[in-house]
Design a protein around this motif. Structure first.
Motif, PDB file in Angstrom:
ATOM      1  N   ASN A 105       0.786  -1.252  -0.013  1.00  0.00           N
ATOM      2  CA  ASN A 105      -0.046  -0.064   0.078  1.00  0.00           C
ATOM      3  C   ASN A 105       0.796   1.251   0.069  1.00  0.00           C
ATOM      4  O   ASN A 105       0.328   2.289  -0.085  1.00  0.00           O
ATOM      5  CB  ASN A 105      -0.834   0.120   1.182  1.00  0.00           C
ATOM      6  N   ALA A 208      -8.481   2.571  -1.956  1.00  0.00           N
ATOM      7  CA  ALA A 208      -8.640   1.158  -2.338  1.00  0.00           C
ATOM      8  C   ALA A 208      -8.862   1.531  -3.924  1.00  0.00           C
ATOM      9  O   ALA A 208      -9.750   2.524  -4.214  1.00  0.00           O
ATOM     10  CB  ALA A 208      -9.892   0.627  -1.666  1.00  0.00           C
ATOM     11  N   GLU A 212      -9.994  -3.977  -6.500  1.00  0.00           N
ATOM     12  CA  GLU A 212      -9.686  -4.901  -5.347  1.00  0.00           C
ATOM     13  C   GLU A 212     -10.881  -4.835  -4.272  1.00  0.00           C
ATOM     14  O   GLU A 212     -10.678  -5.921  -3.372  1.00  0.00           O
ATOM     15  CB  GLU A 212      -8.514  -4.244  -4.513  1.00  0.00           C
ATOM     16  N   VAL A 213     -11.834  -4.242  -4.347  1.00  0.00           N
ATOM     17  CA  VAL A 213     -13.019  -4.222  -3.721  1.00  0.00           C
ATOM     18  C   VAL A 213     -14.462  -4.475  -4.461  1.00  0.00           C
ATOM     19  O   VAL A 213     -14.433  -3.504  -5.318  1.00  0.00           O
ATOM     20  CB  VAL A 213     -13.302  -3.104  -2.881  1.00  0.00           C
ATOM     21  N   LYS A 273     -15.237   2.019   0.320  1.00  0.00           N
ATOM     22  CA  LYS A 273     -14.318   1.014  -0.236  1.00  0.00           C
ATOM     23  C   LYS A 273     -13.084   0.986   0.495  1.00  0.00           C
ATOM     24  O   LYS A 273     -12.360  -0.078   0.599  1.00  0.00           O
ATOM     25  CB  LYS A 273     -14.051   1.428  -1.789  1.00  0.00           C
ATOM     26  N   SER A 274     -12.635   2.138   0.956  1.00  0.00           N
ATOM     27  CA  SER A 274     -11.068   2.039   1.593  1.00  0.00           C
ATOM     28  C   SER A 274     -11.219   1.379   3.183  1.00  0.00           C
ATOM     29  O   SER A 274     -10.411   0.691   3.382  1.00  0.00           O
ATOM     30  CB  SER A 274     -10.566   3.542   1.629  1.00  0.00           C
ATOM     31  N   TYR A 277     -11.719  -2.398   2.245  1.00  0.00           N
ATOM     32  CA  TYR A 277     -10.244  -2.848   1.667  1.00  0.00           C
ATOM     33  C   TYR A 277      -9.450  -3.253   2.978  1.00  0.00           C
ATOM     34  O   TYR A 277      -8.829  -4.298   3.229  1.00  0.00           O
ATOM     35  CB  TYR A 277      -9.655  -1.794   0.685  1.00  0.00           C
ATOM     36  N   GLU A 278      -9.532  -2.126   4.083  1.00  0.00           N
ATOM     37  CA  GLU A 278      -8.758  -2.137   5.290  1.00  0.00           C
ATOM     38  C   GLU A 278      -9.069  -3.335   5.995  1.00  0.00           C
ATOM     39  O   GLU A 278      -8.524  -4.244   6.644  1.00  0.00           O
ATOM     40  CB  GLU A 278      -8.849  -0.875   6.056  1.00  0.00           C
ATOM     41  N   MET A 281      -7.886  -6.520   4.258  1.00  0.00           N
ATOM     42  CA  MET A 281      -6.378  -6.950   4.635  1.00  0.00           C
ATOM     43  C   MET A 281      -6.331  -7.232   6.074  1.00  0.00           C
ATOM     44  O   MET A 281      -5.308  -7.818   6.385  1.00  0.00           O
ATOM     45  CB  MET A 281      -5.771  -5.224   4.506  1.00  0.00           C
TER      46      MET A 281
END
Length: 359
Positions: A105, A208, A212-213, A273-274, A277-278, A281
């Motif tokens: 990242n 993100a 990826e999402v 989305k971020s 994504y977190e 992860m």
């Protein structure tokens, strides 16, 4: 760790040859992947080649010292050998750092969320100070700051503010800022001169990418409402603010800073989305990622990563026991000393772990 370098050198050459193939240019996606793979290897391979050249120079110099009868030549060779040893040691350290696992990242843009915690109006003012600090730092780095959502107070502070910093490597520099920040100072409204302690929390999310999402909009509830807060035309008169709720995870994001409902929706979905994504992860990487994610804390003043003490003009980062007396400069965006120390400490930890794994 050095044992893998010849293989990396060979792979670098293979990528060079692949990029010279005209057929690769017809497939832009493959060309992009190949170019990135080559760029990821370039620094360490160039350092390895320089290191190998210096090792050969060292052997040649030692032979001169052993074979030469002229004392002046021997003295010159010994001085050169000393310089070579210094350069070799410096390159070994550089290569060790280059071989550490990369955070995937690091090159991303970053979304930051600052929220007032314990301390009422003073905490809201401190949240505003932190936002200004990060915005100034981003400006000095040549990055762009885009406010995504804010909830201002009448006193000029923020109950919360969410913003994106757009710039290459933004996440690599700011990822250690997540956690509880504590401030000790005398509020402007305090007539008795008593020092108050308050806190604000900072969350740091890598932006993100859409690929990826996999966000199914059927799982997202979108609500619109009138913007709140001081100032601005259209505030409290049009339903331009947007709240998105991801029902499977329960994550809720609101955006109201834009006049356009569509723009607020787009920004809210970007933050959502971020956060997803977190979360993804954290689930993939287990306890380590979960520990980083939990840095946000509760906002209670006793949970802190850093203290900003105004009466003494100092900042202390409790994770690395670093204290500097440059409060005004840091709050004006001069964060490099703190950030570099955190990055160096993390690299040292990684090197220690790598050494333990080898032994």
């Amino acid at each position: 760790m050095f044992e893998q370098l010849p293989a990396l050198d060979k792979r670098f050459e293979e990528l060079n040859q692949a990029m010279a193939d005209p057929a690769l240019l017809s497939n832009q996606e493959e060309f992009r992947k190949t170019a990135k793979a080559r760029a990821d290897l370039e620094d360490v391979v160039m350092a390895w080649r320089e290191y190998s050249g210096l090792l050969q120079e060292k052997e040649d110099t030692k032979e001169i010292i052993e074979a030469e009868d002229d004392q002046d030549m021997v003295d010159m060779a010994k001085e050169e050998l000393h310089e070579l040893n210094d350069r070799i040691a410096a390159l070994e350290e550089k290569i060790n750092l280059l071989l550490l696992p990369k955070d995937p990242n690091d090159e991303r843009n970053v979304i930051m969320e600052v929220r007032a915690g314990t301390g009422g109006d003073e905490a809201a003012l401190f949240a505003s100070d932190l936002f200004r600090m990060y915005a100034r730092y981003a400006e000095d780095c040549g990055w762009k700051v885009d406010i995504m959502n804010s909830n201002a107070t009448d006193g000029g502070g923020y109950k919360e503010i969410t913003f994106m910093i757009v710039g290459k490597g933004a996440y690599s520099k700011l990822k250690f800022e997540g956690g509880v920040h504590r401030v000790q100072r005398v509020p402007a409204t305090e007539s008795g001169g008593r020092i108050h302690t308050s806190a604000a929390t900072v969350a740091v999310l890598p932006e993100a990418e859409d690929v990826e999402v996999d966000l199914d909009m059927n799982d997202v509830r979108v609500d619109v409402f009138c913007s709140s807060g001081p100032g601005g035309q259209s505030v409290n008169t049009t339903q331009s603010a947007v709240r998105v709720t991801h029902e499977p995870s329960g994550i809720v994001v609101s955006c109201q800073d834009e006049k356009s409902q569509q723009m607020n929706k787009e920004k809210a979905l970007k933050v959502l989305k971020s956060r997803l994504y977190e979360k993804m992860m954290a689930e993939q990487h287990g306890a380590e990622a979960e520990a980083r994610r939990s840095m946000i804390g509760s906002g209670d003043r006793s949970e802190r990563i850093r203290t900003y003490n105004f009466p003494q003009g100092r900042i202390t980062d409790h994770r690395i026991n670093l204290t500097i007396h440059k409060l005004d400069q840091v709050l004006d965006g001069e964060l490099d000393e703190l950030i570099d120390a955190l990055v160096s400490t993390n690299q040292a930890r990684q090197l220690d772990e790598a050494a333990r794994d080898i032994s």
